[in-house]
Scaffold this motif. Structure first.
Motif, PDB file in Angstrom:
ATOM      1  N   UNK A 101       0.804  -1.226   0.000  1.00 30.33           N
ATOM      2  CA  UNK A 101       0.000   0.000   0.000  1.00 30.33           C
ATOM      3  C   UNK A 101       0.836   1.274   0.000  1.00 30.33           C
ATOM      4  N   UNK A 102       2.010   1.248   0.653  1.00 28.88           N
ATOM      5  CA  UNK A 102       2.865   2.443   0.684  1.00 28.88           C
ATOM      6  C   UNK A 102       3.409   2.752  -0.711  1.00 28.88           C
ATOM      7  N   UNK A 103       3.844   1.713  -1.427  1.00 29.11           N
ATOM      8  CA  UNK A 103       4.341   1.932  -2.788  1.00 29.11           C
ATOM      9  C   UNK A 103       3.228   2.485  -3.674  1.00 29.11           C
ATOM     10  N   UNK A 104       2.023   1.937  -3.545  1.00 32.15           N
ATOM     11  CA  UNK A 104       0.871   2.443  -4.317  1.00 32.15           C
ATOM     12  C   UNK A 104       0.610   3.910  -4.005  1.00 32.15           C
ATOM     13  N   UNK A 105       0.640   4.259  -2.713  1.00 35.13           N
ATOM     14  CA  UNK A 105       0.408   5.652  -2.298  1.00 35.13           C
ATOM     15  C   UNK A 105       1.515   6.568  -2.797  1.00 35.13           C
ATOM     16  N   UNK A 110       3.387  10.703  -3.985  1.00 36.33           N
ATOM     17  CA  UNK A 110       4.712  11.001  -3.457  1.00 36.33           C
ATOM     18  C   UNK A 110       4.824  10.727  -1.962  1.00 36.33           C
ATOM     19  N   UNK A 111       5.980  11.076  -1.383  1.00 37.80           N
ATOM     20  CA  UNK A 111       6.250  10.791   0.025  1.00 37.80           C
ATOM     21  C   UNK A 111       5.303  11.526   0.957  1.00 37.80           C
ATOM     22  N   UNK A 112       4.859  12.722   0.580  1.00 36.30           N
ATOM     23  CA  UNK A 112       3.947  13.474   1.451  1.00 36.30           C
ATOM     24  C   UNK A 112       2.641  12.706   1.652  1.00 36.30           C
ATOM     25  N   UNK A 113       2.141  12.061   0.588  1.00 38.52           N
ATOM     26  CA  UNK A 113       0.903  11.259   0.690  1.00 38.52           C
ATOM     27  C   UNK A 113       1.145  10.003   1.517  1.00 38.52           C
ATOM     28  N   UNK A 114       2.346   9.429   1.392  1.00 42.19           N
ATOM     29  CA  UNK A 114       2.690   8.221   2.163  1.00 42.19           C
ATOM     30  C   UNK A 114       2.656   8.528   3.653  1.00 42.19           C
ATOM     31  N   UNK A 243       9.448  15.955   4.312  1.00 40.19           N
ATOM     32  CA  UNK A 243       8.972  15.823   2.927  1.00 40.19           C
ATOM     33  C   UNK A 243       7.524  16.295   2.762  1.00 40.19           C
ATOM     34  N   UNK A 244       7.033  17.028   3.762  1.00 44.43           N
ATOM     35  CA  UNK A 244       5.658  17.539   3.685  1.00 44.43           C
ATOM     36  C   UNK A 244       4.642  16.481   4.089  1.00 44.43           C
ATOM     37  N   UNK A 245       3.397  16.867   4.037  1.00 45.47           N
ATOM     38  CA  UNK A 245       2.324  15.937   4.389  1.00 45.47           C
ATOM     39  C   UNK A 245       1.072  16.266   3.585  1.00 45.47           C
ATOM     40  N   UNK A 246       0.425  15.244   3.043  1.00 41.59           N
ATOM     41  CA  UNK A 246      -0.831  15.408   2.315  1.00 41.59           C
ATOM     42  C   UNK A 246      -1.665  14.159   2.550  1.00 41.59           C
ATOM     43  N   UNK A 247      -2.960  14.265   2.311  1.00 42.64           N
ATOM     44  CA  UNK A 247      -3.853  13.149   2.628  1.00 42.64           C
ATOM     45  C   UNK A 247      -4.627  12.707   1.390  1.00 42.64           C
ATOM     46  N   UNK A 248      -4.515  11.409   1.105  1.00 43.92           N
ATOM     47  CA  UNK A 248      -5.220  10.817  -0.015  1.00 43.92           C
ATOM     48  C   UNK A 248      -6.129   9.717   0.540  1.00 43.92           C
TER      49      UNK A 248
END
Length: 443
Positions: A101-105, A110-114, A243-248
């Motif tokens: 799931x991490x690779x998919x995200x 990118x890393x922020x979504x992970x 690396x920031x943060x974002x939510x998917x």
């Protein structure tokens, strides 16, 4: 005190949970635990970085932060801070279960979504720790076994890709060459050879020996370029949200399901650890300990996400180490935690391992992932396989593996839905939970 001592004697231990062994015994036990977990901690970030095609500096930093986060997490588990932690010699490290799931995200956002998904989805495990007795009716051993098997099966593709040379070899046309496959095969054979040894130290060191020999041979063959590293010195300062943060939403759902399963795995590991340590495995003390351990599992994964690392889980292999050494003292865990934090603070450690050629890593991970799948099969086989169980397994494996083998089947669906079900672990896991709840058969 007499009661505790009798528990220690029953478990055949040299040092019980709250004993303080002499320094030399403590260091010796801590070193053996480190030997058993070090490769397992650094492997997930190396695999993820390879799949996401991250640069050398980023890969090295992720490896360092994995060690740092594991050290902090281990200290919290062993020390128990308020309600957080189990208070046992319980080691935490980067979990293999989340790699897919991490690779998919990461490929999507990118890393922020992970890291956003790692932090947000960790609340699932923390909530489960509060309602533990009810969730066990939904996440049965059959469901857990199916998901663990799917995790192993899904990751085998990642392992075999690394054996062939990885993304770089696919790009330059050398994928599957004899040099790549031969190197991976050598590492695999060495690990199996030493793992079969009757000498417990050789057996514990089998993965380390395989990787070191493979690494040295790769360097001799000119497959390792140390000149690409500008400096091995310095000091890694842990920097939250580097690396920031974002939510998917799809990434959060995918990781949330795995957190659901790791909560149940953590319960099993804490039960085994309590048993080996001569502690009770039922009653109020045990329930409090199990709830605190699972809460720490989720909380530590949230902390790991904040410090640019991946979810942590309790390492089952360390339960075996307690049996081998006869040392169940949680004070040993403080030393293990300290060593891991120190290793994470020095960038040289991460950089050396980030240079490891993919075939070397692939030879080891292929066996590790196969072992994960085998562990899932063992969980399933411990249950009664009746008509209902057969149907639940058939549906779960069919749906889970179909999206892994033929991802194009999701091509016409909306992007959000496609991202959620693109992981065989998520699809198969959700199928297992629903099928187990809804299918009713009168035998």
């Amino acid at each position: 005190m007499e009661k505790e001592q009798s528990g220690v004697q029953r478990a055949g231990l040299i040092y019980g949970l709250n004993d303080r062994p002499p320094l030399k015994d403590t260091l010796f036990a801590a070193f053996q635990h480190l030997l058993a977990i070090f490769v397992a901690i650094i492997t997930p970030p190396l695999i993820i970085a390879g799949a996401l095609k991250l640069d050398l500096e980023t890969t090295g930093f992720l490896v360092s932060m994995a060690l740092f986060a594991s050290g902090v997490s281990t200290f919290i588990q062993c020390r128990r801070l308020g309600p957080i932690g189990c208070g046992l010699l319980c080691i935490q490290g980067t979990s293999f279960s989340f790699i897919g799931p991490i690779i998919s995200a990461g490929l999507t956002g990118g890393l922020s979504a992970v890291f956003g998904a790692c932090i947000a989805a960790s609340t699932v495990e923390m909530l489960i720790s509060r309602v533990l007795r009810y969730t066990r009716r939904v996440i049965t051993p059959l469901v857990s076994g199916i998901v663990v098997t799917l995790i192993g099966m899904s990751l085998i593709r990642v392992g075999i890709t690394a054996c062939g040379g990885g993304a770089a070899a696919l790009a330059d046309g050398s994928f599957g060459s004899f040099r790549h496959v031969g190197l991976a095969a050598l590492v695999l054979v060495l690990i199996i050879f030493f793992n079969r040894s009757s000498n417990r130290y050789l057996r514990m060191s089998s993965i380390v020996i395989g990787l070191v020999v493979g690494y040295v041979l790769a360097w001799v063959l000119g497959m390792v370029d140390f000149s690409s590293v500008q400096s091995y010195g310095g000091f890694n300062v842990p920097m939250p949200f580097r690396y920031g943060i974002s939510f998917d939403l799809s990434a959060v759902i995918g990781l949330g399901l795995v957190y659901l399963i790791t909560a149940i795995e953590a319960y099993g590991d804490i039960t085994a650890n309590s048993l080996i340590s001569g502690e009770p495995v039922e009653g109020e003390t045990f329930v409090k300990r199990a709830s605190g351990g699972i809460l720490a599992d989720g909380f530590n994964s949230m902390l790991a996400g904040m410090f640019n690392s991946f979810p942590n889980s309790i390492f089952a292999q360390n339960n075996g180490m307690i049996q081998l050494t006869g040392v169940a003292s949680r004070y040993v865990g403080y030393f293990i935690a300290g060593f891991l934090i120190l290793l994470g603070l020095f960038p040289a450690v991460g950089l050396v391992f980030s240079l490891m050629p993919e075939p070397v890593l692939g030879g080891a991970t292929l066996l590790m992932f196969g072992t994960v799948a085998a562990a899932g099969i063992r969980i399933i086989s411990s249950q009664k396989i009746d008509r209902k169980a057969t149907l639940v397994m058939a549906l779960s494996f069919a749906f889970g593996l179909s999206v892994e083998l033929v991802p194009e089947i999701l091509g016409q669906l909306p992007e959000t839905v496609r991202n959620i079900f693109s992981s065989g672990i998520t699809t198969g896991g959700l199928t297992a939970i629903l099928a187990n709840l809804l299918i009713r058969i009168d035998e």
